[in-house]
Design a protein around this motif. Structure first.
Motif, PDB file in Angstrom:
ATOM      1  N   GLN A  72     -45.786   4.690  -0.625  1.00  0.00           N
ATOM      2  CA  GLN A  72     -44.495   5.247  -1.035  1.00  0.00           C
ATOM      3  C   GLN A  72     -44.090   6.407  -0.120  1.00  0.00           C
ATOM      4  N   VAL A  73     -45.047   7.246   0.258  1.00  0.00           N
ATOM      5  CA  VAL A  73     -44.752   8.352   1.178  1.00  0.00           C
ATOM      6  C   VAL A  73     -44.253   7.800   2.508  1.00  0.00           C
ATOM      7  N   PHE A  77     -40.651   8.565   3.903  1.00  0.00           N
ATOM      8  CA  PHE A  77     -40.546   9.273   5.173  1.00  0.00           C
ATOM      9  C   PHE A  77     -39.641   8.501   6.130  1.00  0.00           C
ATOM     10  N   ALA A  78     -39.820   7.203   6.215  1.00  0.00           N
ATOM     11  CA  ALA A  78     -38.998   6.382   7.108  1.00  0.00           C
ATOM     12  C   ALA A  78     -37.520   6.524   6.757  1.00  0.00           C
ATOM     13  N   THR A 126     -39.978  17.073  -2.274  1.00  0.00           N
ATOM     14  CA  THR A 126     -41.229  16.381  -2.550  1.00  0.00           C
ATOM     15  C   THR A 126     -41.028  14.881  -2.397  1.00  0.00           C
ATOM     16  N   PHE A 127     -42.136  14.204  -2.235  1.00  0.00           N
ATOM     17  CA  PHE A 127     -42.152  12.746  -2.190  1.00  0.00           C
ATOM     18  C   PHE A 127     -42.535  12.253  -3.576  1.00  0.00           C
ATOM     19  N   LEU A 131     -45.509  14.891  -4.455  1.00  0.00           N
ATOM     20  CA  LEU A 131     -46.324  15.280  -3.307  1.00  0.00           C
ATOM     21  C   LEU A 131     -45.507  16.075  -2.290  1.00  0.00           C
ATOM     22  N   HIS A 132     -46.115  17.114  -1.772  1.00  0.00           N
ATOM     23  CA  HIS A 132     -45.521  17.885  -0.675  1.00  0.00           C
ATOM     24  C   HIS A 132     -46.185  17.411   0.609  1.00  0.00           C
ATOM     25  N   CYS A 133     -45.375  17.140   1.615  1.00  0.00           N
ATOM     26  CA  CYS A 133     -45.891  16.666   2.895  1.00  0.00           C
ATOM     27  C   CYS A 133     -45.254  17.462   4.024  1.00  0.00           C
TER      28      CYS A 133
END
Length: 175
Positions: A72-73, A77-78, A126-127, A131-133
């Motif tokens: 999912q991340v 991101f894409a 966040t994702f 989630l933090h990336c």
């Protein structure tokens, strides 16, 4: 019958050039585009840059949240990356959590602006799963002395690894 064949052919063409998880160019297609652009740079003398991008500490996401969260991340991101690019830019999934972006008619300053937009797009929200990336980015300009596309990628990759070594969540430009 003819319509069904056209639809199937279009799907096969899409599968041949796109990464199925992200919809970005697959590695093979992206490398072909980068090779074509490097040749244009040599012939016409116009600038171009490429960026190599890594999602920082991606293995931790897979290990702590599972591969579904990791997938999912990558997909999110894409999508965010696409929104940071100029119309002529070509983004591709290079492998795993590594992405490549070809920036035709861009100098290092143009590429840096795109990279900074991508850093902000990842850092600011966040994702899935909260989630933090962050990402690390290496940039390399096309150069008449480059032997081939592989040398161009290696140059950007070396800048990417400098960004990671310097603390991640940053951009480095190749010399």
């Amino acid at each position: 019958m003819g319509h069904k064949v056209r639809v199937q052919n279009k799907l096969l063409q899409q599968l041949a050039v796109a990464d199925p998880a992200t919809g970005l160019a697959n590695r093979r297609h992206w490398l072909e585009a980068a090779g074509d652009e490097l040749e244009r740079c040599r012939q016409v003398g116009r600038p171009a840059c490429l960026m190599m991008i890594d999602i920082d500490h991606f293995k931790r996401i897979n290990d702590s949240q599972g591969h579904t969260a990791g997938d999912q991340v990558i997909e999110e991101f894409a999508a965010r990356l696409r929104h940071c690019l100029r119309a002529a830019d070509i983004a591709g999934r290079y492998g795993g959590d590594e992405f490549a972006v070809l920036l035709p008619q861009a100098d290092a300053g143009d590429a840096l602006a795109v990279a900074q937009r991508a850093l902000a797009a990842v850092r600011e929200r966040t994702f899935g799963h909260g989630l933090h990336c962050t990402i690390s980015v290496g940039i390399a300009a096309a150069d008449p002395g480059l032997a081939d596309t592989g040398a161009w990628v290696r140059k950007a990759d070396a800048a990417l690894y400098r960004a990671k070594a310097a603390g991640r969540d940053r951009v480095e430009i190749a010399d």
